[in-house]
Design a protein around this motif. Structure first.
Motif, mmCIF file in Angstrom:
data_model
loop_
_atom_site.group_PDB
_atom_site.id
_atom_site.type_symbol
_atom_site.label_atom_id
_atom_site.label_comp_id
_atom_site.label_asym_id
_atom_site.label_seq_id
_atom_site.Cartn_x
_atom_site.Cartn_y
_atom_site.Cartn_z
ATOM 1 N N UNK A 245 -29.067 -30.640 -29.083
ATOM 2 C CA UNK A 245 -29.284 -30.850 -30.517
ATOM 3 C C UNK A 245 -28.649 -32.152 -31.012
ATOM 4 N N UNK A 246 -27.482 -32.494 -30.484
ATOM 5 C CA UNK A 246 -26.721 -33.611 -31.058
ATOM 6 C C UNK A 246 -26.776 -34.900 -30.243
ATOM 7 N N UNK A 247 -27.005 -34.800 -28.928
ATOM 8 C CA UNK A 247 -26.918 -35.986 -28.079
ATOM 9 C C UNK A 247 -28.279 -36.555 -27.661
ATOM 10 N N UNK A 248 -29.312 -35.739 -27.715
ATOM 11 C CA UNK A 248 -30.611 -36.163 -27.202
ATOM 12 C C UNK A 248 -31.546 -36.607 -28.314
ATOM 13 N N UNK A 292 -25.393 -41.531 -20.978
ATOM 14 C CA UNK A 292 -24.099 -40.877 -20.885
ATOM 15 C C UNK A 292 -24.099 -39.656 -21.807
ATOM 16 N N UNK A 293 -23.619 -38.533 -21.265
ATOM 17 C CA UNK A 293 -23.589 -37.296 -22.033
ATOM 18 C C UNK A 293 -22.214 -36.659 -21.906
ATOM 19 N N UNK A 294 -21.865 -35.850 -22.905
ATOM 20 C CA UNK A 294 -20.598 -35.148 -22.869
ATOM 21 C C UNK A 294 -20.572 -34.107 -21.760
ATOM 22 N N UNK A 295 -19.363 -33.770 -21.307
ATOM 23 C CA UNK A 295 -19.205 -32.836 -20.191
ATOM 24 C C UNK A 295 -19.157 -31.393 -20.670
#
Length: 411
Positions: A245-248, A292-295
């Motif tokens: 929802x927030x990163x893509x 780059x994405x959060x873990x």
């Protein structure tokens, strides 16, 4: 044939939860659930794509009793709820075939693509909170020069090691399905119980030849097909929901990179000889490119005071010991009777402390995003194991009275 890497989503499960402020009694729950299902159906165009709503003919998702399907299709899709358990919410379950068909028909009808990012956006509403409870990410290696057996032998003979993104060795056990000394499927981690994560590696080409499904024609067009399928459940699926929802954005390339990134975050094949990535992992690295994405993480972003309180009740408060004493003195199930009598007494307890009221005011919004059932999974209670070891297990609370109160228990 040229090697191809396809990244996608197999099956997934979504849970819709309703704020407690919108439900005053258990008697209201069924009507509210039916209205939410109707709303969800309208938002996602289920009847246009799958067909008219009807009672579910196949098995309902585990733990749910009232299920619906849409149309009469050759795949599994279900929406269900439990009329006596608000905390379980409403479950929406897409099989791989159902999701592929839904995306294809959606694009055909509306001339625009559908993917999991779009689906989560479409189901964003104030009427309920939607969140994934399971999602399976897949990496399909078609026409590559390695087999499932090759990967398995590298891991078991020690020439390859499985690491995560932090370089730590994966501690999970490995189990395999072997025919004539050739491994066709193996698992990293256990797929049973309430595990949050496991990896399945299998011969997708062979599967389609032996059990043809909607990807049979595709299997005929390739010389080999090895699938890596990472299954994320519970907290991991919740975090993936928020990340999508927030990163893509809505681009397919970003979604594919995200899928590769999440798979590599937990599973990287590394050669012991030179400490370099093995061929399947190199392909996933290339798919991520510069994204780059959060873990993913195991620690809860919520305040864990409630979890500690429940752990205390279960482990150190003496509650279970007291239940045992009741059973021994008054007979089987007297311990459970004690619980229901305590619940009845709780209805007349009207003096919560100021600290309790303040805690609820602070943490209500975040805590409502999970169900009590999911909270127990976080604590580590494997209900399936409990059920296997008990001849009689109460799986759902007793039905409340018409005013929503807990029924009294008489000797």
């Amino acid at each position: 044939m040229n090697p191809i890497l396809l990244l996608g989503i197999d099956e997934f499960t979504m849970v819709l939860t309703i704020s407690k402020t919108k439900i005053t009694t258990l008697a209201e729950w069924s009507n509210i659930a039916i209205k939410c299902i109707k709303k969800f159906s309208q938002m996602t165009d289920l009847e246009n794509i799958f067909g008219k709503q009807a009672p579910l003919e196949s098995k309902t998702p585990q733990g749910y009793t009232m299920g619906y399907q849409y149309g009469n299709n050759p795949f599994y899709f279900a929406i269900a709820y439990h009329p006596d358990n608000i905390q379980m919410g409403i479950v929406v379950k897409f099989s791989a075939y159902a999701w592929a068909y839904y995306c294809e028909q959606y694009q055909s009808y509306y001339q625009k693509s559908m993917n999991i990012k779009q689906f989560l956006t479409v189901t964003d509403t104030d009427d309920f909170h939607s969140r994934l409870s399971r999602i399976d990410f897949t990496a399909d290696f078609q026409n590559w020069n390695f087999t499932v057996d090759d990967i398995y032998r590298h891991i078991t003979d020690g020439s390859w090691i499985i690491k995560n993104a932090e370089g730590k060795k994966n501690p999970s056990g490995i189990s395999a399905h072997e025919i004539n000394k050739v491994v066709e499927t193996f698992y990293v981690g256990s797929k049973r119980g309430n595990t949050r994560l496991f990896l399945r590696v299998y011969d997708k080409h062979l599967e389609q030849m032996e059990q043809p499904s909607f990807r049979y024609e595709e299997a005929l067009s390739v010389s080999s097909w090895v699938r890596l399928e990472a299954v994320f459940k519970g907290k991991y699926a919740h975090q993936i929901t928020e990340s999508i929802r927030t990163e893509l954005n809505y681009e397919e390339t970003a979604l594919k990179a995200f899928i590769a990134s999440k798979m590599m975050e937990k599973y990287r094949f590394v050669s012991i000889d030179d400490n370099m990535y093995a061929e399947p992992t190199v392909a996933l690295v290339n798919a991520v490119e510069d994204y780059q994405f959060g873990s993913l993480r195991l620690e809860s972003p919520r305040d864990n005071e409630l979890v500690k309180s429940i752990r205390h009740l279960m482990k150190t408060s003496g509650l279970y010991t007291t239940m045992y004493k009741c059973d021994e003195i008054w007979g089987k199930n007297a311990g459970m009777e004690l619980i229901w009598r305590l619940a009845h007494a709780y209805q007349f307890w009207n003096h919560p402390s100021d600290d309790a009221i303040r805690w609820v005011n602070i943490h209500r919004k975040e805590m409502e995003k999970t169900t009590l059932q999911e909270l127990f999974m976080d604590i580590g209670i494997n209900q399936e194991v409990v059920q296997k070891n008990k001849k009689e297990t109460i799986t759902t609370p007793p039905k409340a009275n018409s005013n929503g109160s807990i029924p009294d228990v008489e000797f």
